[in-house]
Design a protein around this motif. Structure first.
Motif, PDB file in Angstrom:
ATOM      1  N   TYR A   2       0.842  -1.193   0.000  1.00 18.45           N
ATOM      2  CA  TYR A   2       0.000   0.000   0.000  1.00 18.45           C
ATOM      3  C   TYR A   2       0.876   1.242   0.000  1.00 18.45           C
ATOM      4  O   TYR A   2       1.891   1.305   0.689  1.00 18.45           O
ATOM      5  CB  TYR A   2      -0.919   0.007   1.225  1.00 18.45           C
ATOM      6  N   LEU A  35      -9.719  -1.343   3.005  1.00 17.56           N
ATOM      7  CA  LEU A  35      -8.942  -1.352   1.766  1.00 17.56           C
ATOM      8  C   LEU A  35      -7.432  -1.312   1.987  1.00 17.56           C
ATOM      9  O   LEU A  35      -6.690  -1.950   1.243  1.00 17.56           O
ATOM     10  CB  LEU A  35      -9.344  -0.183   0.865  1.00 17.56           C
ATOM     11  N   LEU A  39      -5.239  -3.944   0.009  1.00 16.60           N
ATOM     12  CA  LEU A  39      -4.325  -3.505  -1.042  1.00 16.60           C
ATOM     13  C   LEU A  39      -2.867  -3.718  -0.630  1.00 16.60           C
ATOM     14  O   LEU A  39      -2.004  -3.916  -1.487  1.00 16.60           O
ATOM     15  CB  LEU A  39      -4.579  -2.043  -1.404  1.00 16.60           C
ATOM     16  N   TRP A  42      -2.237  -7.092  -1.771  1.00 18.36           N
ATOM     17  CA  TRP A  42      -2.658  -7.352  -3.149  1.00 18.36           C
ATOM     18  C   TRP A  42      -1.462  -7.819  -3.965  1.00 18.36           C
ATOM     19  O   TRP A  42      -0.394  -7.206  -3.939  1.00 18.36           O
ATOM     20  CB  TRP A  42      -3.252  -6.081  -3.735  1.00 18.36           C
ATOM     21  N   ALA A  51      -0.127  -0.360  -4.727  1.00 17.85           N
ATOM     22  CA  ALA A  51      -1.496   0.101  -4.937  1.00 17.85           C
ATOM     23  C   ALA A  51      -1.928   1.100  -3.875  1.00 17.85           C
ATOM     24  O   ALA A  51      -1.311   1.211  -2.820  1.00 17.85           O
ATOM     25  CB  ALA A  51      -2.435  -1.101  -4.937  1.00 17.85           C
ATOM     26  N   SER A  52      -3.019   1.768  -4.187  1.00 13.90           N
ATOM     27  CA  SER A  52      -3.595   2.732  -3.266  1.00 13.90           C
ATOM     28  C   SER A  52      -5.073   2.877  -3.560  1.00 13.90           C
ATOM     29  O   SER A  52      -5.566   2.394  -4.585  1.00 13.90           O
ATOM     30  CB  SER A  52      -2.903   4.086  -3.409  1.00 13.90           C
ATOM     31  N   ALA A  53      -5.754   3.567  -2.676  1.00 16.23           N
ATOM     32  CA  ALA A  53      -7.172   3.873  -2.882  1.00 16.23           C
ATOM     33  C   ALA A  53      -7.498   5.159  -2.141  1.00 16.23           C
ATOM     34  O   ALA A  53      -6.831   5.513  -1.166  1.00 16.23           O
ATOM     35  CB  ALA A  53      -8.047   2.737  -2.394  1.00 16.23           C
ATOM     36  N   VAL A  63      -9.399   3.198  -6.926  1.00 19.12           N
ATOM     37  CA  VAL A  63      -8.314   2.256  -6.652  1.00 19.12           C
ATOM     38  C   VAL A  63      -7.281   2.441  -7.752  1.00 19.12           C
ATOM     39  O   VAL A  63      -7.634   2.502  -8.933  1.00 19.12           O
ATOM     40  CB  VAL A  63      -8.818   0.796  -6.627  1.00 19.12           C
ATOM     41  N   SER A  80      -9.817  -7.606  -6.191  1.00 14.35           N
ATOM     42  CA  SER A  80     -10.157  -6.253  -5.736  1.00 14.35           C
ATOM     43  C   SER A  80     -11.651  -6.001  -5.874  1.00 14.35           C
ATOM     44  O   SER A  80     -12.263  -5.370  -5.007  1.00 14.35           O
ATOM     45  CB  SER A  80      -9.349  -5.199  -6.490  1.00 14.35           C
TER      46      SER A  80
END
Length: 165
Positions: A2, A35, A39, A42, A51-53, A63, A80
């Motif tokens: 993340y 999340l 993530l 992930w 990844a990020s959101a 996302v 996801s």
């Protein structure tokens, strides 16, 4: 792994999930708490994804993944989607809503179900210059520049009899 959304490169791939209702601050916190670890773990074929959101406008979950780090696979993308469905079930919200989302005159986000769009155009609620949230953006750069576009420049253009350039 993340990372903060701001640190993703402009070419990062993004997916926008639109909530079927406005999200409360408690909903946003619950989404973020769920999340981040999802993530963080992930991966695609055993390779970690960067990844990020972020939740935007208390209505959209964005996302993103840095495809320059490792490419997501079909299975990882499915994972996801599954995570978003699970969060939606917990919060009683559908993140796969396909309504048209617009910026209303008061600054809030309004949505119109597909059958109601024609009437909203006819009564002037949605006009060619009405800002529309473009959930079809594919990269972070597009998200930053084309997240809000004129209705006349979106898929809604077919509802206007004359389009002004």
């Amino acid at each position: 792994m993340y990372t903060d959304f701001k640190t993703l490169p402009d070419g990062a791939r993004v997916w926008v999930y639109q909530a079927s209702r406005p999200l409360s601050d408690a909903d946003v916190l619950a989404i973020e708490q769920r999340l981040k670890p999802a993530l963080g773990d992930w991966a695609a074929h055993g390779q970690p994804l960067l990844a990020s959101a972020q939740v935007v406008e208390n209505r959209f979950v964005v996302v993103g993944v840095d495809e320059g780090y490792n490419l997501p696979s079909g299975c990882s993308i499915d994972a996801s989607v599954r995570t978003l469905r699970e969060i939606g079930q917990q919060l009683s919200v559908d993140f796969f809503d396909r309504s048209a989302a617009i910026r209303q005159a008061d600054g809030s986000v309004g949505t119109f179900a597909l059958p109601a769009i024609k009437a909203a155009v006819a009564d002037g609620t949605i006009q060619p210059d009405t800002p529309v949230f473009n959930t079809l953006v594919k990269t972070k750069a597009e998200f930053l520049t084309d997240w809000q576009i004129r209705a006349a420049d979106s898929w809604l253009k077919r509802y206007f009899s004359s389009i002004t350039a």
